[in-house]
Scaffold this active site. Structure first.
Site, short mmCIF file in Angstrom:
data_model
loop_
_atom_site.label_atom_id
_atom_site.label_comp_id
_atom_site.label_asym_id
_atom_site.label_seq_id
_atom_site.Cartn_x
_atom_site.Cartn_y
_atom_site.Cartn_z
N GLY A 1 27.71 86.34 7.68
CA GLY A 1 28.88 86.41 8.56
C GLY A 1 29.46 85.05 8.89
O GLY A 1 28.79 84.02 8.78
N ARG B 1 33.37 83.48 16.50
CA ARG B 1 33.39 83.14 17.92
C ARG B 1 32.74 81.80 18.25
O ARG B 1 32.87 81.29 19.35
CB ARG B 1 32.73 84.26 18.73
CG ARG B 1 33.68 85.44 18.96
CD ARG B 1 32.98 86.55 19.69
NE ARG B 1 32.13 87.34 18.80
CZ ARG B 1 31.21 88.20 19.22
NH1 ARG B 1 31.00 88.37 20.52
NH2 ARG B 1 30.50 88.90 18.36
N GLY C 1 29.86 94.73 5.58
CA GLY C 1 28.95 95.45 6.46
C GLY C 1 27.49 95.14 6.18
O GLY C 1 27.14 94.61 5.13
N ASN D 1 17.90 37.31 14.01
CA ASN D 1 17.49 37.84 12.69
C ASN D 1 18.64 37.95 11.70
O ASN D 1 18.43 38.20 10.54
CB ASN D 1 16.85 39.22 12.87
CG ASN D 1 17.78 40.22 13.51
OD1 ASN D 1 18.64 39.86 14.32
ND2 ASN D 1 17.61 41.47 13.16
#
Ligand code: UD1
Ligand code: CA
Length: 462
Positions: free
Chosen positions: A12, A16, A82, A387
């Site tokens: 899916g 949302r 589905g 460094n």
């Protein structure tokens, strides 16, 4: 031997979530949502896992393979028609040896392996071709309702949109977790059509088919761990629940963990650890027994030994801290640093790719980058390992027992010899031999009476 395979539906889109990232890759307590589903299936005794992918399938496959390798195979469902269609797609990857198929979703991260184990047992006990989990919820909106015959046996699942008003009142719902005999499943999927309110192939039709072909086994489970994630508010609620569950696990195993602590899934904690409020433990962090992680510390992929004291607000990323060391408050350990046994790192000290030897100390305000510090060395406040020359990084070596006076700049590459001293405020550009004292600062000059003369010249005349 009863070969078992799990099909996990994850094709899916997760509209949302309003996200370009596929829903099942959103992280929950440190790992992708789908990883929770896969781990639960494997822990429940699944020999194989088939993940049905669709939306964002390349990204999902890459993330899953990175964690699980060959143990998970993928079946592609190109069009989301589905849940029955998704399982049909998944069946093409179920190995021939599997006689039983467990079906779950990729967006239900809280489902414990124990629930799946008991579901499998419920089917074995009932001898039914199919068993499912059921749960009672106060608001069944959106769920498929569990319909029963007069004797109370499950007869069918009715989707919310297909329910009559009476059926809508049913609060026993389908969380979407099933186990089926392989032959029954393979033989029944083809019988499922799509004449329903949504024009989809409903996996839930399987329940009615099973009811008339030997019955439906049932396991009732509490709803909280079965809930799915559909938007980011549910994602946050789910994560809070899992953090709580993880913390409780460590508490029961013998550690003291303040409320509200965020401990990710892959963190390991030995018994006898104390963790203060607002601590965040991420990634593959590990803590040895007797260690205290005080308020506000954030650790990521940190390997912390026994009896270590992390004072408040210490940050550690991809580092090792050995037994009995003390860090903080406000210490910052950046990747690839090692703090050896009994060493101390104090406030506002930053280490980057630096090894601090046994019992060495850097207690205040220092930057130690690309350094190797010998045992028992003492790094004064304000020391900087210079460094970087604008092009490359260079190493600062401080040998055993050396003492670096406050506010010194050590310009790498440079070596400070064993048991030597560096005078405060020095800029050290050349190696310092063993037992020597290096002073590299402007000579002090005192101008007698100068202050008085200035006052006489500039102070306002009365
Ligand atoms: C489904 C159940 C419903 C149950 C609910 C629980 C059906 C028909 N209904 O409804 O009874 O109460 O779950 O959450 O099964 N998916 C695919 N391919 C598809 C469709 C779905 O991979 O073609 C995956 C989704 O990514 C998701 C899962 O299956 O992870 C469930 O799909 P979703 O559309 O959320 O099902 P619901 O309508 O909620
Ligand atoms: Ca859903």
């Amino acid at each position: 031997m009863n070969g078992r395979c799990t099909i996990i539906l994850a094709a899916g889109q997760g509209t949302r979530m309003k996200s370009a990232l596929p829903k099942v890759l959103h992280r929950v307590a440190g790992v992708a949502m789908v990883h929770w589903s896969i781990e639960a299936a494997l822990a429940a005794g699944s020999d194989d896992v088939v993940l049905v992918v669709g939306h964002g399938r390349e990204a999902v496959a890459e993330a899953v393979t990175a964690r699980f390798g060959e143990r998970v195979r993928f079946a592609v469902q190109t069009e989301q028609r589905g849940t029955a269609d998704a399982v049909r797609a998944g069946m093409t990857e179920v190995p021939a040896t599997a006689t039983e198929v467990l079906i779950t979703y990729g967006d239900v991260p809280c489902v414990p392996a124990e629930a799946l184990r008991q579901l499998i047992e419920a089917r074995a006990r009932s001898g039914a071709p199919l068993a499912m989990i059921t749960t009672e919820v106060s608001d069944p909106t959106g769920y498929g309702r569990v319909l029963r015959d007069e004797a109370g046996a499950i007869r069918a699942i009715r989707e919310h949109k297909d329910c009559s008003p009476d059926e809508r009142a049913v609060r026993c719902v389908n969380p979407g977790l099933y186990v089926a005999g392989r032959e029954f499943l393979a033989g029944s999927l083809g019988k499922i059509g799509s004449t329903n309110a949504q024009g989809e192939f409903y996996l839930t039709d399987l329940v009615e088919i099973a009811a008339s072909a030997g019955g439906v086994g049932e396991l009732a489970w509490e709803p909280i761990s079965l809930r799915g994630v559909n938007d980011r508010a549910e994602l946050a609620a789910t994560e809070a629940y899992l953090w709580q569950r993880i913390a409780d696990g460590h508490r029961r195993a013998g550690s003291t963990v303040a409320p509200g602590v965020c401990i990710d899934r892959d963190v390991t904690i030995e018994a006898g650890v104390t963790i203060g409020p607002n601590v965040v433990l991420r990634g593959a962090t590990s803590l040895g027994s007797g260690t205290t992680v005080d308020a506000g510390c954030v650790l990521e992929d940190a390997s912390i030994g026994r009896d270590v004291l992390l004072k408040p607000y210490t940050l550690v990323t991809r580092c090792e801290v050995h037994e009995g060391a003390q860090l903080g408050p406000f210490a910052h350990l950046r990747p690839e640093s090692v703090v050896e046994a009994g060493a101390h790192v104090g406030n506002f000290v930053e280490l980057k790719k630096t090894r601090l030897g046994k019992g060495a100390k850097a207690n205040h305000l220092a930057y130690l980058g690309d350094g190797v510090v010998g045992p028992k060395a003492n790094i004064g406040a304000g020391t900087i390992f210079c460094n970087y020359d604008g092009f490359r990084k260079h190493v600062t070596t401080i040998e055993e027992g050396a003492f670096i006076g406050s506010n010194s700049s050590l310009v790498a590459p440079v070596t400070i010899g064993k048991n030597s001293y560096v005078g405060s405020g020095s800029v050290v550009t050349r190696d310092v031999p063993e037992d020597a004292l290096a002073i590299g600062r402007a000579k002090q000059e005192n101008k007698e009476g100068y202050g008085k003369r200035l006052r006489e010249r500039f102070a306002p005349k009365r």
